[in-house]
Write a protein that holds these residues in place. Structure first.
Motif, PDB file in Angstrom:
ATOM      1  N   ARG A   1      13.694   5.666   5.594  1.00 15.42           N
ATOM      2  CA  ARG A   1      13.046   4.354   5.604  1.00 15.42           C
ATOM      3  C   ARG A   1      12.009   4.291   4.492  1.00 15.42           C
ATOM      4  O   ARG A   1      11.215   5.219   4.307  1.00 15.42           O
ATOM      5  N   LEU A   2      11.996   3.165   3.763  1.00 14.83           N
ATOM      6  CA  LEU A   2      10.989   2.932   2.737  1.00 14.83           C
ATOM      7  C   LEU A   2       9.625   2.808   3.406  1.00 14.83           C
ATOM      8  O   LEU A   2       9.462   2.051   4.358  1.00 14.83           O
ATOM      9  N   VAL A   3       8.640   3.581   2.905  1.00 20.00           N
ATOM     10  CA  VAL A   3       7.304   3.534   3.488  1.00 20.00           C
ATOM     11  C   VAL A   3       6.214   3.278   2.454  1.00 20.00           C
ATOM     12  O   VAL A   3       5.046   3.153   2.811  1.00 20.00           O
ATOM     13  N   GLY A   4       6.564   3.218   1.171  1.00 23.60           N
ATOM     14  CA  GLY A   4       5.525   2.966   0.184  1.00 23.60           C
ATOM     15  C   GLY A   4       6.008   3.065  -1.244  1.00 23.60           C
ATOM     16  O   GLY A   4       7.205   3.109  -1.526  1.00 23.60           O
TER      17      GLY A   4
ATOM     18  N   PHE B   1       7.812   5.193  -8.237  1.00 22.50           N
ATOM     19  CA  PHE B   1       8.687   5.798  -7.240  1.00 22.50           C
ATOM     20  C   PHE B   1       8.617   5.049  -5.918  1.00 22.50           C
ATOM     21  O   PHE B   1       7.521   4.709  -5.450  1.00 22.50           O
ATOM     22  N   ALA B   2       9.763   4.867  -5.291  1.00 20.79           N
ATOM     23  CA  ALA B   2       9.815   4.439  -3.896  1.00 20.79           C
ATOM     24  C   ALA B   2       9.482   5.671  -3.064  1.00 20.79           C
ATOM     25  O   ALA B   2       9.943   6.779  -3.354  1.00 20.79           O
ATOM     26  N   VAL B   3       8.666   5.490  -2.036  1.00 18.31           N
ATOM     27  CA  VAL B   3       8.340   6.578  -1.116  1.00 18.31           C
ATOM     28  C   VAL B   3       9.187   6.360   0.126  1.00 18.31           C
ATOM     29  O   VAL B   3       9.114   5.304   0.763  1.00 18.31           O
ATOM     30  N   VAL B   4       9.992   7.358   0.439  1.00 19.23           N
ATOM     31  CA  VAL B   4      10.948   7.256   1.537  1.00 19.23           C
ATOM     32  C   VAL B   4      10.647   8.344   2.554  1.00 19.23           C
ATOM     33  O   VAL B   4      10.450   9.510   2.193  1.00 19.23           O
TER      34      VAL B   4
ATOM     35  N   LEU C   1      10.110  11.074  -2.944  1.00 18.97           N
ATOM     36  CA  LEU C   1       9.867  10.058  -3.955  1.00 18.97           C
ATOM     37  C   LEU C   1      11.130   9.953  -4.796  1.00 18.97           C
ATOM     38  O   LEU C   1      11.687  10.961  -5.220  1.00 18.97           O
ATOM     39  N   ARG C   2      11.579   8.722  -5.021  1.00 19.60           N
ATOM     40  CA  ARG C   2      12.782   8.500  -5.821  1.00 19.60           C
ATOM     41  C   ARG C   2      12.625   7.204  -6.601  1.00 19.60           C
ATOM     42  O   ARG C   2      11.781   6.375  -6.277  1.00 19.60           O
ATOM     43  N   GLU C   3      13.446   7.053  -7.617  1.00 22.72           N
ATOM     44  CA  GLU C   3      13.406   5.807  -8.378  1.00 22.72           C
ATOM     45  C   GLU C   3      13.802   4.645  -7.470  1.00 22.72           C
ATOM     46  O   GLU C   3      14.622   4.804  -6.565  1.00 22.72           O
TER      47      GLU C   3
END
Length: 179
Positions: free
Chosen positions: A82-85, A71-74, A18-20
Motif C-alpha cells: 500500500r502507498l503510504v507516502g 520515490f513512492a513509499v510503499v 521506496l520505488r519510482e
C-alpha cells in the motif's frame, strides 16, 4: 554538470520500500492529496487526475535529469503493498552545498514511524549513490512540529532558523545530516 552517481539500487528499510512512482499510482496519489493536513504543508498540491498525471510525468523527467529523485513509499502488508507516502532528494548538483530531503506521509499511515524510516532509507541511499555529497538538509516551516520530530528521529540535527520566503509565510528550520 551533474554529480556522478555510484550505486543504483532502490532504498528500503524494514516495513517500507521506496520505488519510482508509476502511472499505476495515479489514484492513490489523488486520494492522498485529499487530506487537508497534506494540502496545508505542500507547495504543489495534486487535486485532480490531470494534475496527478502531470506530477507523475514530472517525477519521471526529474529522474532522467538526474537532479531530483522522487520515490513512492510503499508499506508491505499481509494483504499486499500500500502507498503510504513520498520522499524526494532535491537539488543534486555541484552548485548546491547540500541536496534537500523532502517527504510527505499519507493520512492513513501517520503516527507509525513511516516518515522517519523512509527519510532514513533515502538518506542512506543518497550518501551511497552520491559519494561527493557530504551533507543533506531537511527544511520545514517553524510551526510544522511533526516535521521537526521526523527530522530528529531520522538523525537530522537542527542547524538554524531560516527567514520566511515564498511560498511559505513563516520562518523555517534547517536540519542537517552529515555523511
Amino acid at each position: 554538470m551533474l554529480i556522478e552517481s555510484r550505486a543504483p539500487g532502490t532504498p528500503s528499510t524494514p516495513g517500507v520500500t521506496l520505488r519510482e512512482w508509476s502511472a499505476d499510482d495515479l489514484d492513490d496519489l489523488v486520494h492522498a492529496y485529499q487530506d487537508p493536513v497534506l494540502l496545508r504543508w505542500t507547495s504543489h498540491p495534486v487535486t485532480s487526475a490531470a494534475e496527478a498525471r502531470r506530477w507523475l510525468e514530472a517525477t519521471q523527467r526529474d529522474w532522467a535529469d538526474g537532479r531530483r529523485y522522487t520515490f513512492a513509499v510503499v508499506e508491505e502488508r499481509a494483504d499486499g503493498a500500500r502507498l503510504v507516502g513520498n520522499v524526494v532528494l532535491k537539488g543534486v548538483t555541484p552548485e548546491r552545498p547540500a541536496p534537500e530531503v523532502g517527504y510527505w506521509t499519507a493520512s492513513w499511515a501517520r503516527g507509525r514511524g513511516v516518515a522517519p524510516r523512509a527519510v532514513t532509507a533515502l538518506s542512506r541511499w543518497a550518501f551511497d549513490r552520491f559519494p561527493e555529497v557530504a551533507r543533506l538538509d531537511l527544511l520545514h516551516q517553524v510551526d510544522n512540529v511533526a516535521s521537526c520530530r521526523v527530522a530528529q528521529k531520522s538523525g537530522f540535527v537542527f542547524q538554524e532558523v531560516l527567514p520566511a520566503r515564498p511560498p511559505f509565510p513563516l520562518d523555517g528550520h534547517r536540519h542537517a545530516l552529515h555523511a
